[in-house]
Scaffold this motif. Structure first.
Motif, PDB file in Angstrom:
ATOM      1  N   ALA A  79       0.818  -1.336   0.102  1.00 43.79           N
ATOM      2  CA  ALA A  79       0.105   0.211  -0.177  1.00 43.79           C
ATOM      3  C   ALA A  79       0.635   1.269  -0.093  1.00 43.79           C
ATOM      4  CB  ALA A  79      -0.993  -0.146   1.309  1.00 43.79           C
ATOM      5  N   ALA A  80       2.093   1.118   0.280  1.00 43.56           N
ATOM      6  CA  ALA A  80       3.016   2.345   0.152  1.00 43.56           C
ATOM      7  C   ALA A  80       2.970   3.177  -1.158  1.00 43.56           C
ATOM      8  CB  ALA A  80       4.613   2.057   0.189  1.00 43.56           C
ATOM      9  N   ARG A  81       2.778   2.381  -2.203  1.00 45.74           N
ATOM     10  CA  ARG A  81       2.320   3.184  -3.453  1.00 45.74           C
ATOM     11  C   ARG A  81       0.956   2.430  -3.876  1.00 45.74           C
ATOM     12  NH1 ARG A  81       7.029   4.754  -7.318  1.00 45.74           N
ATOM     13  NH2 ARG A  81       8.450   5.636  -5.881  1.00 45.74           N
ATOM     14  N   GLY A  82       0.418   3.575  -4.744  1.00 47.46           N
ATOM     15  CA  GLY A  82      -0.823   2.978  -5.175  1.00 47.46           C
ATOM     16  C   GLY A  82      -2.010   3.542  -4.318  1.00 47.46           C
ATOM     17  N   ILE A  83      -1.798   3.800  -3.189  1.00 50.07           N
ATOM     18  CA  ILE A  83      -3.295   4.036  -2.454  1.00 50.07           C
ATOM     19  C   ILE A  83      -3.170   5.636  -2.189  1.00 50.07           C
ATOM     20  CG2 ILE A  83      -4.105   4.246  -0.153  1.00 50.07           C
ATOM     21  CD1 ILE A  83      -3.411   1.638   0.570  1.00 50.07           C
ATOM     22  N   HIS A  84      -4.127   6.386  -2.750  1.00 51.24           N
ATOM     23  CA  HIS A  84      -4.270   7.622  -2.969  1.00 51.24           C
ATOM     24  C   HIS A  84      -5.358   8.199  -1.765  1.00 51.24           C
ATOM     25  CE1 HIS A  84      -1.230   7.297  -5.810  1.00 51.24           C
ATOM     26  NE2 HIS A  84      -2.030   7.298  -6.962  1.00 51.24           N
ATOM     27  N   VAL A  85      -5.267   8.490  -0.665  1.00 54.62           N
ATOM     28  CA  VAL A  85      -6.343   8.958   0.154  1.00 54.62           C
ATOM     29  C   VAL A  85      -5.962  10.248   0.633  1.00 54.62           C
ATOM     30  CG1 VAL A  85      -7.585   8.325   2.111  1.00 54.62           C
ATOM     31  CG2 VAL A  85      -6.768   6.440   0.720  1.00 54.62           C
ATOM     32  N   ASP A  86      -6.812  11.135   0.402  1.00 63.20           N
ATOM     33  CA  ASP A  86      -6.636  12.584   0.847  1.00 63.20           C
ATOM     34  C   ASP A  86      -6.900  12.510   2.372  1.00 63.20           C
ATOM     35  OD1 ASP A  86      -5.971  13.562  -1.528  1.00 63.20           O
ATOM     36  OD2 ASP A  86      -8.118  13.854  -2.020  1.00 63.20           O
ATOM     37  N   GLY A  87      -6.170  13.366   3.150  1.00 64.66           N
ATOM     38  CA  GLY A  87      -6.553  13.805   4.441  1.00 64.66           C
ATOM     39  C   GLY A  87      -5.832  12.836   5.508  1.00 64.66           C
ATOM     40  N   VAL A  88      -4.930  12.052   5.066  1.00 61.22           N
ATOM     41  CA  VAL A  88      -4.327  11.250   6.074  1.00 61.22           C
ATOM     42  C   VAL A  88      -3.511  11.979   7.049  1.00 61.22           C
ATOM     43  CG1 VAL A  88      -2.469   9.235   6.452  1.00 61.22           C
ATOM     44  CG2 VAL A  88      -4.220   8.858   4.541  1.00 61.22           C
ATOM     45  N   THR A  89      -3.697  11.902   8.073  1.00 66.99           N
ATOM     46  CA  THR A  89      -2.946  12.622   9.349  1.00 66.99           C
ATOM     47  C   THR A  89      -1.982  12.391   9.718  1.00 66.99           C
ATOM     48  OG1 THR A  89      -4.257  11.835  11.060  1.00 66.99           O
ATOM     49  CG2 THR A  89      -5.224  13.858  10.120  1.00 66.99           C
TER      50      THR A  89
END
Length: 432
Positions: free
Chosen positions: A384-394
């Motif tokens: 998941a280090a590449r390829g997961i695009h999730v906005d707002g990960v704090t």
């Protein structure tokens, strides 16, 4: 209104090999026809997610020698970024009016830096090397000109290679959004479900084929995917594909693609291995770099010292803090990631997991729950280090140490994206 990229002369690449015969179209309508062997091959061997051997990131039994204490950064650099003023509007690119309408309907007002610089060159049919961080808009940077090219010439066929299932599926999803007004067809060749739907899809018309190198090569070797009529190739997150050991698969796939294709290469870094691939398979490429910041300088980083007997308790205490609103936790091994997610859920923390032992459907459901906010925590292996695009990960928490500095950078890059601030915390055992 419509612009066509002109055909070019033979490629000057001394080490590449030429095309082979076969049927023209590589396949079918197949939106959502996914299956078979997994998305990535881990560095150092093994067949990636859902396939033969152990999975990269999730099966990492290699002892970590990484020392996170050297990257403690409690005062990240405050980079006051200048407001980007594009030189072009999307209307300047010669895109079809309905394609422009789709862009507007998606709420995209102006080209991003990578789009502003690469789309005009891609529209001219040039080979491109685009260097940009994840989340910079590079998917649209290659899809928009290639959609236009396909509208102009229905014989265009594009192959998009990506390192993981998630990246390939996200690119296919973007195609569906942009090309909703057109009869443009795409399918995705990734692992996690039965391979038969992919085979059926490849018997029908396809304008775009997205996939991971391992599965694409499988279908080529089985005779279901013919590459001799491919006119465009995109190598997305090319550095990660090379990191995962896909170099030989990539060379085999490209060997029989016609030499007069257009090739677009997108990467966060340019390694020696990447340079060798570029020299062999691209023709006089133009390099565009819009990398803006050093991830390790711009994200707040610290370590969490824990007693090995109370590691989970330390994590639960940490997650009790209000500021940890949306968190990705990285672990090394697949079964440990799954166990940790269950333990967090039992402790009242809504958590999902994503790793190579899960099917495609299971992984997508976990990712959707995290993106929608139904899960506050996503526990993941390095897949998941590449390829997961999730906005707002704090926050990113390295519950298990990464094996290399590159893995560390890829992990912490999930937070602090764009103008948002983020924090990365790495668990370090207390010295006895």
């Amino acid at each position: 209104m419509e612009q066509s990229a002109q055909r070019r002369g033979p490629r000057r690449r001394p080490h590449s090999s030429g095309g082979a015969g076969g049927s023209r179209r590589p396949g079918g309508r197949g939106h959502g026809s996914h299956g078979g062997r997994g998305g990535g091959r881990p560095q150092g061997g093994g067949r990636g997610q859902g396939g033969r051997g152990r999975q990269g990131g999730g099966g990492g039994r290699q002892q970590s020698t990484f020392d996170p204490t050297q990257f403690i950064n409690k005062n990240p650099v405050e980079v006051k970024e200048e407001v980007f003023v594009p030189k072009h509007s999307f209307a300047d690119f010669g895109l079809h009016p309905r394609l422009l309408s789709a862009i507007t309907n998606l709420g995209i007002e102006n080209p991003s830096p990578i789009q502003d610089q690469t789309i005009p060159l891609a529209m001219e049919g040039k080979d491109l090397i685009g260097l940009a961080e994840t989340g910079s808009g590079k998917t649209a940077a290659f899809l928009l000109p290639l959609i236009q090219k396909t509208l102009t010439n229905q014989n265009e066929i594009t192959l998009v290679l990506a390192p993981t299932r998630e990246l390939a599926l996200q690119a296919e999803s973007e195609l569906n959004k942009f090309a909703t007004a057109f009869k443009i067809y795409g399918t995705c060749l990734v692992g996690g479900t039965n391979i038969r739907p992919q085979i059926r899809a490849l018997k029908r018309r396809q304008d775009f084929v997205f996939g991971t190198p391992g599965r694409v090569l499988d279908l080529i070797n089985q005779g279901y995917f013919k590459t001799q009529n491919i006119t465009n190739v995109v190598l997305d997150e090319a550095d990660r594909m090379l990191d995962m050991g896909f170099i030989h698969d990539m060379r085999k796939i490209l060997a029989d693609v016609p030499r007069d294709r257009q090739t677009l290469f997108f990467s966060a870094t340019m390694t020696r291995e990447a340079e060798a691939l570029v020299n062999d398979f691209m023709r006089d490429p133009v390099t565009i770099s819009v990398k803006k910041k050093d991830v390790t300088d711009s994200i707040k980083q610290d370590v969490v010292v824990y007693d090995p007997s109370y590691k989970l308790d330390t994590l639960l205490t940490l997650l009790g803090k209000e500021e940890l609103q949306r968190v990705i936790i990285f672990g090394q091994m697949k079964h440990q990631v799954e166990k940790l997610a269950r333990e967090l859920s039992r402790s009242g923390i809504k958590a999902e997991s994503i790793h190579g032992n899960k099917t495609h459907g299971q992984r997508q459901r976990s990712l959707s729950a995290f993106k929608s906010g139904n899960a506050r925590v996503l526990v993941a292996t390095d897949v998941a280090a590449r390829g997961i695009h999730v906005d707002g990960v704090t926050h990113v928490i390295n519950y298990d140490l990464p094996t290399t500095f590159e893995d560390y950078v890829h992990r912490i890059g999930r937070t602090g994206r764009g103008v948002h601030k983020g924090e990365a915390l790495t668990f370090v055992p207390k010295k006895r």
